[in-house]
Scaffold this motif. Structure first.
Motif, short mmCIF file in Angstrom:
data_model
loop_
_atom_site.label_atom_id
_atom_site.label_comp_id
_atom_site.label_asym_id
_atom_site.label_seq_id
_atom_site.Cartn_x
_atom_site.Cartn_y
_atom_site.Cartn_z
N LEU A 167 0.85 -1.19 0.00
CA LEU A 167 0.00 0.00 0.00
C LEU A 167 0.88 1.24 0.00
N GLY A 168 0.30 2.34 -0.41
CA GLY A 168 0.95 3.63 -0.26
C GLY A 168 0.22 4.43 0.79
N ILE A 169 0.88 5.43 1.33
CA ILE A 169 0.23 6.33 2.28
C ILE A 169 0.55 7.75 1.87
N GLY A 170 -0.44 8.63 1.98
CA GLY A 170 -0.23 10.01 1.55
C GLY A 170 -1.27 10.94 2.13
N LEU A 171 -1.13 12.18 1.74
CA LEU A 171 -1.94 13.26 2.29
C LEU A 171 -2.64 13.99 1.17
N GLU A 172 -3.95 14.18 1.30
CA GLU A 172 -4.68 15.03 0.37
C GLU A 172 -5.98 15.49 1.02
N ARG A 173 -6.59 16.48 0.39
CA ARG A 173 -7.81 17.05 0.94
C ARG A 173 -9.01 16.16 0.63
N LEU A 186 -16.24 16.52 7.78
CA LEU A 186 -15.21 17.54 7.95
C LEU A 186 -14.30 17.58 6.73
N ALA A 187 -14.26 18.73 6.05
CA ALA A 187 -13.42 18.91 4.87
C ALA A 187 -12.07 19.46 5.30
N ARG A 188 -11.02 18.70 5.05
CA ARG A 188 -9.66 19.11 5.41
C ARG A 188 -8.69 18.12 4.78
N GLU A 189 -7.42 18.24 5.12
CA GLU A 189 -6.43 17.25 4.70
C GLU A 189 -6.52 16.02 5.59
#
Length: 240
Positions: free
Chosen positions: A167-173, A179-182
């Motif tokens: 798997l990969g792991i990452g950050l996005e909105r 709740l809308a955020r990263e």
């Protein structure tokens, strides 16, 4: 002659506290691990060789207190133990360390970039160490480290592919629990975000709504055609 096994003298997971009793100081320390865990439950729904712990105590030495990451992932262990839920993660029972540890940092760091980082490398041997600090400005808020020869080395990119986990792991909105955020998400090898349970439910509802509207439109067209045939003196039933 008695066979002596020193492991039998060590406390079991049933006899040890399930956490280090340190309260969370940021709601994200609960929400982000719960998002990752629930998504993983869908992705690996047919696998029984993994465990994802949230604020659970990891016991690595019977003479020392447990450490409780915000979350950790182990692969190659039983999903459940004898049908029950774990009370803690005991290294001398599990036989292996977690493959990934996650710390979500609030406004004040508590050694996530120093003492904890060194501990996961030297004491536990955790292959991947993930740190997320949402309020970090001068450096990237998400850092993923890989253990090499006893030291952690930063892996560039977002998302970061973890081949040993698949798997990969990452950050996005995105949106989670309204709740809308990263947020932190799991990704496939092509870098595509894996849908969360909420997103899967939304997709299913959208598909059902589309099919319902299509059915309504078809019925309306059939009714209009029947009326046009009757206007021409033809009963639609006679054409069946």
């Amino acid at each position: 002659m008695l066979n002596y096994n020193p492991l039998h003298c060590l406390p079991s997971s049933e006899e040890l506290p399930d956490s280090e009793d340190t309260p969370v100081d940021n709601e994200l320390q609960d929400l982000i691990p719960s998002l990752l865990k629930s998504t993983l439950a869908f992705v690996w729904s047919e696998r029984w060789d993994w465990f994802f712990g949230v604020k659970m105590g990891i016991y690595y030495d019977p003479k020392k207190a447990a450490i409780a990451p915000d979350a950790f992932l182990s692969v190659g262990v039983k999903r459940f133990i004898d049908g029950d839920l774990r009370l803690s993660y005991v290294m001398w029972e599990e036989k292996q360390p977690p493959v990934l540890a996650l710390e979500v940092v609030s406004q004040i760091s508590h050694g996530e970039y120093s003492t904890r980082k060194e501990f996961y490398a030297k004491e536990l041997g955790v292959l991947y160490y993930v740190i997320y600090k949402p309020l970090r400005k001068k450096k990237p808020p998400l850092e993923v480290y890989q253990l090499q020869d006893g030291e952690y080395f930063l892996i560039p990119g977002n998302p970061v592919w973890l081949p040993e986990i698949g798997l990969g792991i990452g950050l996005e909105r995105g949106i989670y629990q309204g709740l809308a955020r990263e947020w932190l998400y799991w990704y496939n090898e092509e870098g595509q975000k894996l849908p969360t349970p909420e997103e899967r439910i939304y997709e299913i509802e959208e598909q059902l709504n589309f099919e319902r509207q299509l059915r309504i439109q078809t019925e309306q067209k059939m009714q209009l055609l029947a009326e046009q045939l009757r206007a021409l003196g033809v009963e639609p039933e006679s054409l069946a």
